[in-house]
Motif scaffolding. Structure first.
Motif, PDB file in Angstrom:
ATOM      1  N   GLY A  56      -2.957  -8.325  -9.595  1.00  0.00           N
ATOM      2  CA  GLY A  56      -3.557  -7.423 -10.565  1.00  0.00           C
ATOM      3  C   GLY A  56      -4.975  -6.987 -10.268  1.00  0.00           C
ATOM      4  O   GLY A  56      -5.586  -6.307 -11.078  1.00  0.00           O
ATOM      5  N   GLY A  57      -5.534  -7.417  -9.142  1.00  0.00           N
ATOM      6  CA  GLY A  57      -6.881  -6.980  -8.778  1.00  0.00           C
ATOM      7  C   GLY A  57      -7.974  -7.958  -9.115  1.00  0.00           C
ATOM      8  O   GLY A  57      -9.154  -7.607  -9.077  1.00  0.00           O
ATOM      9  N   ARG A  91      -5.656  -4.002  -3.136  1.00  0.00           N
ATOM     10  CA  ARG A  91      -5.627  -2.544  -3.330  1.00  0.00           C
ATOM     11  C   ARG A  91      -6.243  -2.178  -4.669  1.00  0.00           C
ATOM     12  O   ARG A  91      -7.052  -1.243  -4.762  1.00  0.00           O
ATOM     13  CB  ARG A  91      -4.183  -2.046  -3.265  1.00  0.00           C
ATOM     14  N   GLU A  92      -5.878  -2.938  -5.725  1.00  0.00           N
ATOM     15  CA  GLU A  92      -6.457  -2.686  -7.042  1.00  0.00           C
ATOM     16  C   GLU A  92      -7.957  -2.976  -7.054  1.00  0.00           C
ATOM     17  O   GLU A  92      -8.708  -2.375  -7.818  1.00  0.00           O
ATOM     18  CB  GLU A  92      -5.750  -3.547  -8.091  1.00  0.00           C
ATOM     19  N   TYR A 144       0.812  -1.218   0.000  1.00  0.00           N
ATOM     20  CA  TYR A 144       0.000   0.000   0.000  1.00  0.00           C
ATOM     21  C   TYR A 144       0.848   1.272   0.000  1.00  0.00           C
ATOM     22  O   TYR A 144       0.438   2.282  -0.575  1.00  0.00           O
ATOM     23  CB  TYR A 144      -0.947  -0.003   1.205  1.00  0.00           C
ATOM     24  N   ARG A 172       4.184   0.249  -3.213  1.00  0.00           N
ATOM     25  CA  ARG A 172       3.710  -0.282  -4.505  1.00  0.00           C
ATOM     26  C   ARG A 172       4.823  -0.959  -5.311  1.00  0.00           C
ATOM     27  O   ARG A 172       5.200  -0.495  -6.387  1.00  0.00           O
ATOM     28  CB  ARG A 172       3.061   0.833  -5.326  1.00  0.00           C
ATOM     29  N   SER A 209      -1.495  -6.130  -2.952  1.00  0.00           N
ATOM     30  CA  SER A 209      -1.494  -5.316  -4.170  1.00  0.00           C
ATOM     31  C   SER A 209      -2.773  -5.543  -4.960  1.00  0.00           C
ATOM     32  O   SER A 209      -3.397  -4.602  -5.467  1.00  0.00           O
ATOM     33  CB  SER A 209      -0.272  -5.654  -5.031  1.00  0.00           C
ATOM     34  N   GLY A 210      -3.177  -6.824  -5.064  1.00  0.00           N
ATOM     35  CA  GLY A 210      -4.415  -7.128  -5.765  1.00  0.00           C
ATOM     36  C   GLY A 210      -5.637  -6.582  -5.044  1.00  0.00           C
ATOM     37  O   GLY A 210      -6.565  -6.064  -5.675  1.00  0.00           O
ATOM     38  N   LYS A 220      -9.857  -2.215  -4.752  1.00  0.00           N
ATOM     39  CA  LYS A 220     -10.464  -1.134  -3.957  1.00  0.00           C
ATOM     40  C   LYS A 220     -10.742  -1.512  -2.510  1.00  0.00           C
ATOM     41  O   LYS A 220     -11.604  -0.918  -1.866  1.00  0.00           O
ATOM     42  CB  LYS A 220     -11.764  -0.628  -4.614  1.00  0.00           C
TER      43      LYS A 220
END
Length: 240
Positions: A94-95, A153-154, A23, A26, A150-151, A156
């Motif tokens: 990748g989210g 975070r992507e 977060y 990155r 990271s995913g 949301k």
């Protein structure tokens, strides 16, 4: 048992560190995948040198092999059930988690942390913390926390929600380390060997199902050399 709890919590806290890094800093996917591959190699070495090798001292090859398969089967069934409920992309950077189930993602992360923490508890009961195993767990948990966070975070997810998720995983991992400590009675070598073989199978399945696919997706053919480098590092650490 308190020692096992603290070591289990400490090793799993790398997940929290990975979330903060994801977060705040990155990091790139290639860095995450490289550390993931190295951690996989170190853990593979720990399974070979400290679990399977020890189990074979008091049990036959057939018995150890059977328990390894059972351990892998139990983990795989749990992983399959959680994947069907939306937790299959929990480590994607990748989210892809946006399309999954939040509860399944959390439970999947908990499931991934149990085998390694359980094994850590086994080694503590044997007299001292395994440096190679501890290093492998940290090196696998750090990129796992980075990739998953990271995913998320992507997808949301707010940082506070992600940190709370990892706190829950750390707590379960600490309890799993205590369980590993309690189930291995040094006066019962034959029983201990069975537990070691079962835990080794679960840990191998976890590495194959969750860490290696994510690492290979990014690093490609470089995944192999990185895993072998980690394995070689585990061999060196096991002599400490």
């Amino acid at each position: 048992m308190l020692e096992a709890f603290l070591w289990g919590a400490l090793s799993a806290s790398a997940l929290l560190a990975g979330a903060v890094i994801a977060y705040q800093l990155r990091p790139g996917r290639r860095l995450i995948a490289a550390v993931m591959a190295l951690g996989t190699g170190v853990l593979l070495g720990s399974v070979s040198f400290e679990l399977i090798d020890e189990a074979l001292k008091t049990r036959t090859v057939a018995a150890v092999s059977l328990l390894v398969l059972i351990g892998a089967g139990v983990f795989t069934v749990g992983d399959w059930l959680l994947n069907r409920r939306g937790g299959g992309e929990r480590k994607d950077a990748g989210g892809a988690q946006a399309a999954g189930s939040p509860l399944a993602i959390v439970l999947g992360s908990v499931l991934d942390g149990i085998p390694e923490s359980f094994v850590l508890g086994l080694t503590i009961m044997q007299g001292q913390i395994s440096v190679a195993l501890l290093a492998g767990i940290v090196l696998s948990n750090l990129p796992e926390g980075m990739a998953s966070s990271s995913g998320l975070r992507e997808a949301k997810w707010p940082e506070r929600r992600v940190l709370l998720m990892w706190v829950a995983v750390v707590a379960v991992s600490a309890v799993a380390a205590v369980a590993g400590y309690a189930l291995l009675d040094p006066a019962q070598d034959r029983t201990g060997a069975l537990v070691q073989a079962f835990a080794a199978g679960a840990l191998l399945a976890m590495l194959s199902n969750t860490l290696l696919p994510e690492a290979y997706e990014v690093e490609g053919i470089l995944t192999g050399p990185l895993v072998v480098a980690g394995f070689a590092a585990s061999l060196a650490l096991s002599s400490i």
